[in-house]
Enzyme design. Sequence first.
Site, PDB file in Angstrom:
ATOM      1  CD  GLU A  54      -2.440   0.768   2.811  1.00  0.00           C
ATOM      2  OE1 GLU A  54      -3.859   0.845   2.142  1.00  0.00           O
ATOM      3  OE2 GLU A  54      -3.121   1.142   2.813  1.00  0.00           O
ATOM      4  CE  LYS A  56      -1.085   3.131   5.801  1.00  0.00           C
ATOM      5  NZ  LYS A  56      -1.735   2.582   7.083  1.00  0.00           N
ATOM      6  CE  LYS A 115      -7.215   0.773   3.297  1.00  0.00           C
ATOM      7  NZ  LYS A 115      -6.405   0.343   3.238  1.00  0.00           N
ATOM      8  CD  GLU A 159     -11.384  -2.589   6.061  1.00  0.00           C
ATOM      9  OE1 GLU A 159     -10.707  -2.450   5.288  1.00  0.00           O
ATOM     10  OE2 GLU A 159     -11.737  -1.852   7.030  1.00  0.00           O
ATOM     11  CG  ASN A 180      -9.190  -3.516   9.028  1.00  0.00           C
ATOM     12  OD1 ASN A 180      -7.757  -3.777   9.670  1.00  0.00           O
ATOM     13  ND2 ASN A 180      -9.086  -2.990   8.560  1.00  0.00           N
ATOM     14  CD  GLU A 210      -8.943  -5.167   4.521  1.00  0.00           C
ATOM     15  OE1 GLU A 210      -8.553  -3.986   4.848  1.00  0.00           O
ATOM     16  OE2 GLU A 210      -8.888  -5.772   3.578  1.00  0.00           O
ATOM     17  CB  SER A 211      -5.227  -3.379  10.077  1.00  0.00           C
ATOM     18  OG  SER A 211      -5.465  -2.287   8.958  1.00  0.00           O
TER      19      SER A 211
END
Length: 261
Positions: A54, A56, A115, A159, A180, A210-211
């Site tokens: 990603e 970001k 995103k 998500e 997530n 995710e995350s």
Amino acid sequence: MDENDALAPAVRSILRAAEDRGDPDADRLSVDARSFPDAVASAEADGRLPVVAEIKPTSPTTAGTREADPVALAERMIDGGAAALSVLTEPEHFGGSPETLRRVRAAVDVPVLRKDFLLEAAQLDTVEADLVLLIARFVDDLDGLVAAAKARGFQVLVEVHDRAELRRAIEAGAEIVGVNNRDLAKLAVDLETFESVAPHVPDDVTLVAESGIATPDDARRMRAAGADALLVGSAIMDGVADGEGDALETVTENTQRLTHA
């Protein structure tokens, strides 16, 4: 969007801003999307762990802003083995933009995820991408928005954070689901979130963790729990400031560390 009063203030602010974005008069897009499941399979066949890297610039949980050129970052992520890319288009809280996504997608040949916090169909027509993110918790008509995205040619990453949201996603026709690990009420991260939801995801769904994936051990843990792919931002962008010299090499190394976990 129920129970928004339980959300972290930063998330409430993001949602308020999202409600004001999108041009209802924009031409409806028709996208020729690159296949995300094919990219995942190709990475696995090549011996790489499928990573969605990603780009970001910043976030409510990140200190400062990274000024690196997004195309240079994208190229270094792919050099590190990324199967796909994620590009932030939310401008006010994440420093993203549709133009950044356009530039990145034109420069690479892997699938690119948009995103953002998308709440209604008109917001889909802002920019072409291969996948769009829809966050189940924030979308009132998830069935309708998934259908609207698919009608435009997008692949949809829905998500979720718990089993109830997973059920909504599957009922809405989600073929790609992201779990997530970040609780959007408190912005706290717990990898056990993925581990608790993953066993209930149908086998024919492409599953993304995710995350909170910061180390090769984290990557292996998510794969062992059933992740087909990992969405990673901060751990790959770590150490990036102006994006010159060693900083770009760091992006490649950070990506390789996870794709070869």
